[in-house]
Design an enzyme around this catalytic site. Structure first.
Site, PDB file in Angstrom:
ATOM      1  CG  ASP A   1      -2.022   1.000   1.334  1.00 23.12           C
ATOM      2  OD1 ASP A   1      -2.271   1.462   0.096  1.00 23.12           O
ATOM      3  OD2 ASP A   1      -2.591   1.348   2.075  1.00 23.12           O
TER       4      ASP A   1
ATOM      5  CG  HIS B   1      -0.281   1.950  -9.127  1.00 17.08           C
ATOM      6  ND1 HIS B   1      -0.376   1.785  -7.636  1.00 17.08           N
ATOM      7  CD2 HIS B   1      -1.399   2.517  -9.583  1.00 17.08           C
ATOM      8  CE1 HIS B   1      -1.569   2.313  -7.418  1.00 17.08           C
ATOM      9  NE2 HIS B   1      -2.197   2.494  -8.382  1.00 17.08           N
TER      10      HIS B   1
ATOM     11  CG  LEU C   1       9.327 -16.791  -2.859  1.00 17.05           C
ATOM     12  CD1 LEU C   1       8.998 -16.736  -1.040  1.00 17.05           C
ATOM     13  CD2 LEU C   1       9.720 -15.460  -3.010  1.00 17.05           C
TER      14      LEU C   1
HETATM   15  C1  IPE Z   1      -5.219  -2.627   0.112  1.00 17.74           C
HETATM   16  O1  IPE Z   1      -4.923  -1.380  -0.092  1.00 17.74           O
HETATM   17  C2  IPE Z   1      -5.351  -3.343  -1.066  1.00 17.74           C
HETATM   18  C3  IPE Z   1      -3.901  -3.386  -1.954  1.00 17.74           C
HETATM   19  C4  IPE Z   1      -2.980  -2.997  -1.411  1.00 17.74           C
HETATM   20  C5  IPE Z   1      -4.239  -4.176  -3.098  1.00 17.74           C
HETATM   21  P1  IPE Z   1      -6.186  -0.134  -0.295  1.00 17.74           P
HETATM   22  O2  IPE Z   1      -5.524   1.122  -0.632  1.00 17.74           O
HETATM   23  O3  IPE Z   1      -7.179  -0.571  -1.300  1.00 17.74           O
HETATM   24  O4  IPE Z   1      -6.930  -0.170   1.049  1.00 17.74           O
HETATM   25  P2  IPE Z   1      -7.791   0.876   1.892  1.00 17.74           P
HETATM   26  O5  IPE Z   1      -8.865   1.218   0.979  1.00 17.74           O
HETATM   27  O6  IPE Z   1      -6.763   2.002   2.299  1.00 17.74           O
HETATM   28  O7  IPE Z   1      -8.293   0.287   3.001  1.00 17.74           O
HETATM   29  C1  IPE Z   2      -1.671   0.235  -3.305  1.00 17.84           C
HETATM   30  O1  IPE Z   2      -1.137   1.719  -3.226  1.00 17.84           O
HETATM   31  C2  IPE Z   2      -1.807  -0.419  -4.479  1.00 17.84           C
HETATM   32  C3  IPE Z   2      -3.346  -0.980  -4.781  1.00 17.84           C
HETATM   33  C4  IPE Z   2      -4.116  -0.578  -4.000  1.00 17.84           C
HETATM   34  C5  IPE Z   2      -3.513  -1.473  -6.001  1.00 17.84           C
HETATM   35  P1  IPE Z   2      -2.549   2.461  -3.455  1.00 17.84           P
HETATM   36  O2  IPE Z   2      -2.963   2.929  -4.666  1.00 17.84           O
HETATM   37  O3  IPE Z   2      -3.590   2.310  -2.417  1.00 17.84           O
HETATM   38  O4  IPE Z   2      -1.882   3.609  -2.529  1.00 17.84           O
HETATM   39  P2  IPE Z   2      -2.631   4.943  -1.532  1.00 17.84           P
HETATM   40  O5  IPE Z   2      -3.033   4.176  -0.434  1.00 17.84           O
HETATM   41  O6  IPE Z   2      -3.552   5.604  -2.251  1.00 17.84           O
HETATM   42  O7  IPE Z   2      -1.453   5.685  -1.347  1.00 17.84           O
HETATM   43 MG    MG Z   3      -4.021   2.498  -0.471  1.00 19.24          MG
END
Ligand code: IPE
Ligand code: IPE
Ligand code: MG
Length: 266
Positions: free
Chosen positions: A43, A60, A154
Site C-alpha cells: 500500500d 504503482h 519461494l
Molecule cells: C489494500 O489497499 C489493497 C491493496 C494493497 C491491493 P487499499 O488502498 O485498497 O486499502 P484501503 O482502501 O486503504 O483500506
Molecule cells: C496500493 O497503493 C496499490 C493498490 C491498492 C492497487 P494505493 O494505490 O492504495 O496507494 P495509496 O494508499 O492511495 O497511497
Molecule cells: Mg491504499
C-alpha cells in the site's frame, strides 16, 4: 547480546540504531526461525506519487521495483511463501484509468520478470477471482503460473481481485454444494475442513503480515488466515520499501513471543 539490544529497541525506540545496516541485520536474524509465510499489503503507491506531484500510476510503477527487491530477498532467505496483495475486490471502485494502469503493469511485470523468477526457482501462484480480469491479463498470468509450476523455491502468491469476504463466501458455497451432494456431513465440518475450501488450502497461515504506509487495517485481506499472524506496520510507503525494511520486520518478528492463546514458554 545483539538480540537483547534489538529487544530493547523494539520496546523503547521508534527507530533502529543507525548502525543497523543490512549486514548487521542479516547477522542478527536466525535463519532457523524465519517465518514460513510472509504476507504484504503493498500500500501507499498513490501517496508516494502524490508527494512527487505525479499521477498515481507512477507510484504503482515504482511499487513494482519494491516487489522485485522483496521477492529476491525472500528467495535468498529461503522463505517458503510470500503473499502480496496487489488488487482487492474493492479496488474496482477506482477510476477506470487507474485500473487499466494496474492491469497493464501486472502484464508487464510478469512478462519481464518470469525468466528471472524461474532462474531464482520462484513459483508464481494467484489467489482471487482472476477470472474477472481482462483476457490478456489472465493469459499472461497463466503463462507465468505454467512456466514456473515446477519450481521448488519461494512461492510468490499474488492476491489479485482478492477479497477475504469473497473468499469465505465462495468457500461456504462450495461447502454447501458438497453437503447437498452428500459428500460432506455438516457434523464433519471443523477448522481443517473450512481451511480446505479456501484459496489458500495448500498454504500455511502467514506468520508475518507487513503493511506499509501507516494505515492500521486489514482491508479485507486474508481474514481467516491472519488469526494469529504477527503484524508489522510501518509508515514507509510501499515504493520506498526495500530489503532493509523487510530485514527490520524480520528482526522484530524474531523478538516476539507467539503464544497462540497459550502461556509463555518456560
Ligand atoms: C489494500 O489497499 C489493497 C491493496 C494493497 C491491493 P487499499 O488502498 O485498497 O486499502 P484501503 O482502501 O486503504 O483500506
Ligand atoms: C496500493 O497503493 C496499490 C493498490 C491498492 C492497487 P494505493 O494505490 O492504495 O496507494 P495509496 O494508499 O492511495 O497511497
Ligand atoms: Mg491504499
Amino acid at each position: 547480546m545483539l538480540k537483547n539490544l534489538f529487544k530493547l529497541w523494539r520496546r523503547n525506540e521508534p527507530k533502529l540504531p543507525e548502525t543497523a545496516n543490512e549486514e548487521v541485520l542479516l547477522k542478527v536474524i536466525d535463519p532457523a526461525r524465519l517465518p514460513k509465510h510472509i504476507a504484504i499489503i503493498m500500500d501507499g503507491n498513490g501517496r508516494w506519487a502524490n508527494q512527487r506531484g505525479m499521477p498515481r500510476a507512477y507510484g504503482h510503477r515504482a511499487g513494482v521495483e519494491s516487489l522485485r527487491d522483496i521477492v529476491k530477498l525472500c528467495s535468498e532467505l529461503k522463505i517458503q511463501y510470500l503473499t502480496c496483495y496487489a488488487f482487492s475486490t474493492e479496488n474496482w471502485k477506482r477510476p477506470p484509468k487507474e485500473i487499466e494502469a494496474l492491469m497493464s503493469l501486472l502484464v508487464e511485470y510478469l512478462n519481464k520478470e518470469i525468466d528471472e523468477l524461474c532462474a531464482n526457482n520462484v513459483r508464481v501462484n494467484a489467489i482471487g477471482r482472476t477470472e474477472e480480469f481482462p483476457y490478456d491479463v489472465q493469459k499472461t498470468l497463466n503463462m507465468a503460473i505454467n512456466k514456473s509450476k515446477n519450481n521448488k523455491g519461494l512461492v510468490l502468491n499474488l492476491a489479485l481481485n482478492y477479497g477475504g469476504r469473497t473468499e469465505l463466501v465462495e468457500a461456504i458455497k462450495l461447502l454447501g454444494r458438497d453437503i447437498k451432494e452428500g459428500q460432506l456431513s455438516p457434523e464433519a465440518i471443523d477448522e481443517n475442513v473450512v481451511q480446505r475450501y479456501l484459496y489458500t488450502s495448500n498454504f500455511p497461515d502467514p506468520d508475518l503480515l507487513i503493511r506499509p504506509s501507516g494505515d492500521f487495517r486489514i482491508s479485507n485481506f486474508l481474514l481467516w488466515q491472519l488469526a494469529y499472524t504477527e503484524f508489522w506496520l510501518t509508515p514507509v510507503l510501499w515504493p520506498d520499501f526495500r530489503r532493509i525494511h523487510l530485514l527490520q520486520a524480520l528482526v522484530d518478528y524474531q523478538c516476539r513471543e507467539r503464544r497462540f492463546g497459550g502461556l509463555k514458554e518456560t
